[in-house]
Design a protein around this motif. Structure first.
Motif, PDB file in Angstrom:
ATOM      1  N   UNK A   8      59.368  30.265  -6.884  1.00 14.62           N
ATOM      2  CA  UNK A   8      58.431  31.305  -6.335  1.00 14.62           C
ATOM      3  C   UNK A   8      56.931  30.688  -6.356  1.00 14.62           C
ATOM      4  N   UNK A   9      56.605  30.196  -7.707  1.00 12.29           N
ATOM      5  CA  UNK A   9      55.341  29.636  -7.841  1.00 12.29           C
ATOM      6  C   UNK A   9      55.031  28.259  -6.829  1.00 12.29           C
ATOM      7  N   UNK A  10      56.089  27.547  -6.588  1.00 15.48           N
ATOM      8  CA  UNK A  10      55.783  26.583  -5.739  1.00 15.48           C
ATOM      9  C   UNK A  10      55.658  27.238  -4.214  1.00 15.48           C
ATOM     10  N   UNK A  11      56.345  27.927  -3.830  1.00 14.90           N
ATOM     11  CA  UNK A  11      55.958  28.907  -2.542  1.00 14.90           C
ATOM     12  C   UNK A  11      54.767  29.170  -2.364  1.00 14.90           C
ATOM     13  N   UNK A  12      54.056  29.970  -3.415  1.00 15.99           N
ATOM     14  CA  UNK A  12      53.052  30.350  -3.203  1.00 15.99           C
ATOM     15  C   UNK A  12      51.957  29.311  -3.140  1.00 15.99           C
ATOM     16  N   UNK A  50      68.282  22.758  -3.572  1.00 11.42           N
ATOM     17  CA  UNK A  50      66.920  22.971  -4.148  1.00 11.42           C
ATOM     18  C   UNK A  50      66.069  23.076  -2.967  1.00 11.42           C
ATOM     19  N   UNK A  51      65.842  22.203  -2.101  1.00 12.99           N
ATOM     20  CA  UNK A  51      64.700  22.218  -1.135  1.00 12.99           C
ATOM     21  C   UNK A  51      64.754  23.327   0.118  1.00 12.99           C
ATOM     22  N   UNK A  52      65.912  23.639   0.434  1.00  9.05           N
ATOM     23  CA  UNK A  52      66.207  24.274   1.563  1.00  9.05           C
ATOM     24  C   UNK A  52      65.716  25.865   1.356  1.00  9.05           C
ATOM     25  N   UNK A  53      65.678  26.473   0.443  1.00  5.04           N
ATOM     26  CA  UNK A  53      65.154  27.820   0.279  1.00  5.04           C
ATOM     27  C   UNK A  53      63.660  27.418   0.361  1.00  5.04           C
ATOM     28  N   UNK A  54      62.864  26.600  -0.145  1.00  3.42           N
ATOM     29  CA  UNK A  54      61.769  26.373   0.146  1.00  3.42           C
ATOM     30  C   UNK A  54      61.221  25.968   1.294  1.00  3.42           C
ATOM     31  N   UNK A  55      61.878  25.348   2.103  1.00  6.43           N
ATOM     32  CA  UNK A  55      61.822  25.066   3.544  1.00  6.43           C
ATOM     33  C   UNK A  55      61.778  26.459   4.450  1.00  6.43           C
ATOM     34  N   UNK A 483      65.788  23.216 -10.873  1.00  6.72           N
ATOM     35  CA  UNK A 483      64.574  23.839 -10.227  1.00  6.72           C
ATOM     36  C   UNK A 483      63.500  23.405 -11.307  1.00  6.72           C
ATOM     37  N   UNK A 484      63.583  22.730 -12.364  1.00  2.00           N
ATOM     38  CA  UNK A 484      62.808  22.166 -13.125  1.00  2.00           C
ATOM     39  C   UNK A 484      62.277  21.005 -12.539  1.00  2.00           C
ATOM     40  N   UNK A 485      62.977  20.231 -11.918  1.00  2.00           N
ATOM     41  CA  UNK A 485      62.914  19.133 -11.367  1.00  2.00           C
ATOM     42  C   UNK A 485      61.904  19.007  -9.931  1.00  2.00           C
ATOM     43  N   UNK A 486      62.082  20.013  -9.257  1.00  2.00           N
ATOM     44  CA  UNK A 486      61.274  20.284  -8.198  1.00  2.00           C
ATOM     45  C   UNK A 486      59.980  21.047  -8.589  1.00  2.00           C
ATOM     46  N   UNK A 487      59.954  21.780  -9.489  1.00  2.00           N
ATOM     47  CA  UNK A 487      58.527  22.380  -9.864  1.00  2.00           C
ATOM     48  C   UNK A 487      57.883  21.697 -10.739  1.00  2.00           C
ATOM     49  N   UNK A 491      53.965  20.755  -9.611  1.00  2.00           N
ATOM     50  CA  UNK A 491      52.781  20.980 -10.438  1.00  2.00           C
ATOM     51  C   UNK A 491      51.913  19.731 -10.427  1.00  2.00           C
ATOM     52  N   UNK A 492      52.455  18.619 -10.411  1.00  2.00           N
ATOM     53  CA  UNK A 492      51.752  17.449 -10.413  1.00  2.00           C
ATOM     54  C   UNK A 492      50.932  17.352  -9.022  1.00  2.00           C
ATOM     55  N   UNK A 493      51.649  17.743  -7.975  1.00  2.00           N
ATOM     56  CA  UNK A 493      51.079  17.659  -6.508  1.00  2.00           C
ATOM     57  C   UNK A 493      49.846  18.748  -6.675  1.00  2.00           C
ATOM     58  N   UNK A 494      50.358  19.910  -7.092  1.00  5.09           N
ATOM     59  CA  UNK A 494      49.074  20.802  -7.038  1.00  5.09           C
ATOM     60  C   UNK A 494      47.592  20.501  -7.816  1.00  5.09           C
TER      61      UNK A 494
END
Length: 498
Positions: A8-12, A50-55, A483-487, A491-494
């Protein structure tokens, strides 16, 4: 997704961004049934899960190769090959990169596999292989470089479609040249690339022709972040960069190259533990368990599941089992080795030969130790995931003994659902070794004798120790799921965006 889901944080963060994923294999594939009707199938693997829900949440874009003629046929039905997923209820878009079949074979079956795959998994035999001939040089130019150019052009087209700031995440070794091609056109764009396979030590990687090595390193250093599964691979990459970079900082995990700072980080991938447990409890898996329990009978069950890839070290695992039965004949008729898997990359000779040798080895061991109708090895060809999960729930010993791999999530998937306090035999060359070694029996994958002893240790271990080891594995995987892997990456990208 639930509000407390880390995605959810990533989505925001991505609400005002244009998320573009690029990979050779996409999140969907198209097949034809017996009547010729085209059917959409979700791609396999944790990356898609992992990524499809984000997409879907951010209406993202996933650029991918048309892997088959059916993919290409579907892509041709849409302007610029941009396929909405799903067509009747679009949530995100897959622009397919459609490539002439000969060029794609050069790209995939000559350069990506086996050349790069073999180099990065330490699978060449230097006195004899590789032999970099004119065919390979041609395949690099007409296949690998060409396809990377098409990917970069497709990604740039997607960037131009929106005023949102693009976040581009490239996946794996198929697209090493892509970042440099994109950076040439858009100097200030953000690029990240994750490598899902090992990165070898510099001397081994340098078996590639110098112009290939330089192009690959320049490509990767055109990213802002380069990610690997474990610190050892990140360190190997940093060492490889030494002869190209202005500065390599091992402590801060960064490279300065042509005035830019590139972060080199490790993000260990894991599994969707709750999703796997839910599926393992399904009626579909329970039905498959009937077959597994019938095969197991009163035997102790040893299990392995792998694609027939040379890096998986399948034959040495069988040789170790053979040696175990020789040393401990009292286990004949009391233990069953179940293996599930399927051939892979059969267009490549080395893979065809390896698959044939696996079949020959199984036949030889079964003939050697056959006793009163008892067969020491059962091989189920092309097992579906429901059957694999059924086996995961019921094994007493699991062997995972690769000679090299990026992570290997089999021990993680298996431990999440195992109900027998099964013992894990794990190669110290597996990517997941550092995470799981405290709770596994660890072996050198080249040491058949040590692996044979590990079988005996696993089968004679007392119940208290078995439970402690399994509890440790389950806790470790629950603490860090996929989900920790993608978040962690986002976090580094942000942070870098800020």
């Amino acid at each position: 997704m639930k509000e407390d889901d880390p995605r959810v944080k990533v989505g925001k963060f991505l609400e005002d961004k244009h998320l573009i994923i690029a990979s050779n294999r996409g999140p969907v594939e198209f097949k034809k049934d017996n009547k010729g009707n085209i059917q959409l199938k979700r791609g396999a693997g944790g990356l898609v899960s992992t990524l499809q829900p984000l997409m879907e949440a951010v209406n993202g874009t996933w650029v991918a190769s048309a892997m088959s003629l059916v993919d290409a046929e579907v892509a041709d039905q849409y302007p610029e090959n941009r396929v909405p997923i799903t067509p009747d209820d679009p949530k995100f878009t897959v622009p397919f990169v459609v490539v002439d079949r000969k060029r794609y074979e050069y790209f995939y079956s000559v350069i990506s596999n086996p050349l790069l795959w073999f180099v990065q998994h330490y699978m060449w035999n230097p006195p004899y292989t590789p032999e970099i001939d004119q065919h390979i040089h041609l395949a690099w130019k007409e296949g690998y470089s060409y396809v990377n150019k098409l990917f970069s052009e497709k990604i740039l087209e997607e960037v131009e479609r929106t005023n949102k700031e693009p976040v581009i995440i490239l996946q794996d070794y198929h697209l090493y040249l892509c970042p440099a091609l994109i950076r040439q056109e858009l100097e200030d764009i953000f690029l990240s690339q994750f490598i899902h396979i090992p990165w070898p030590q510099p001397d081994y990687f340098s078996m590639l022709p110098s112009y290939m090595e330089e192009a690959i390193i320049r490509g990767l250093l055109s990213n802002d972040i380069v990610g690997f599964h474990i610190p050892r691979y990140a360190c190997n990459f940093l060492m490889t960069c030494e002869k190209y970079a202005d500065l390599v900082d091992y402590y801060q995990q960064k490279v300065i190259f042509e005035g830019r700072v590139i972060q080199v980080k490790s993000y260990p991938i894991s599994v969707d533990d709750e999703g796997i447990k839910n599926f393992a409890a399904s009626q579909e898996v329970k039905e498959k368990e009937k077959l597994i329990k019938e095969l197991k009978g009163d035997n102790i069950l040893i299990y392995r599941t792998d694609r027939a890839d040379l890096s998986k070290n399948i034959i040495r695992g069988f040789r170790a089992y053979d040696l175990f039965l020789e040393k401990h004949p009292e286990y004949r008729g009391k233990v069953k080795f179940l293996t599930t898997g399927k051939p892979t990359r059969q267009q490549i000779k080395e893979y065809r030969d390896y698959h044939t040798e696996i079949q020959r080895t199984i036949g030889e061991i079964n003939s050697k130790h056959l006793k009163d109708g008892w067969k020491p090895i059962e091989h189920i060809f092309k097992a579906d995931y429901a059957l694999v999960l059924a086996a995961f729930k019921n094994y007493d010993c699991l062997i995972v003994n690769p000679i090299s791999d990026g992570m290997n999530i089999v021990p993680k998937e298996a431990s999440v659902v195992n109900e027998q306090n099964g013992v894990l035999i794990l190669s110290d060359k597996a990517g997941c070794y550092d995470e799981l070694k405290e709770y596994s029996l660890n072996v050198n994958p080249f040491d058949v004798s040590e692996t044979a002893q590990a079988f005996h240790t696993a089968l004679t271990m007392d119940e208290k120790e078995k439970k402690e080891r399994m509890d440790g594995l389950k806790d470790k995987i629950r603490e860090r799921n996929i989900f920790h892997w993608i978040t962690d990456q986002f976090e580094d990208i942000e942070r870098l965006f800020g």
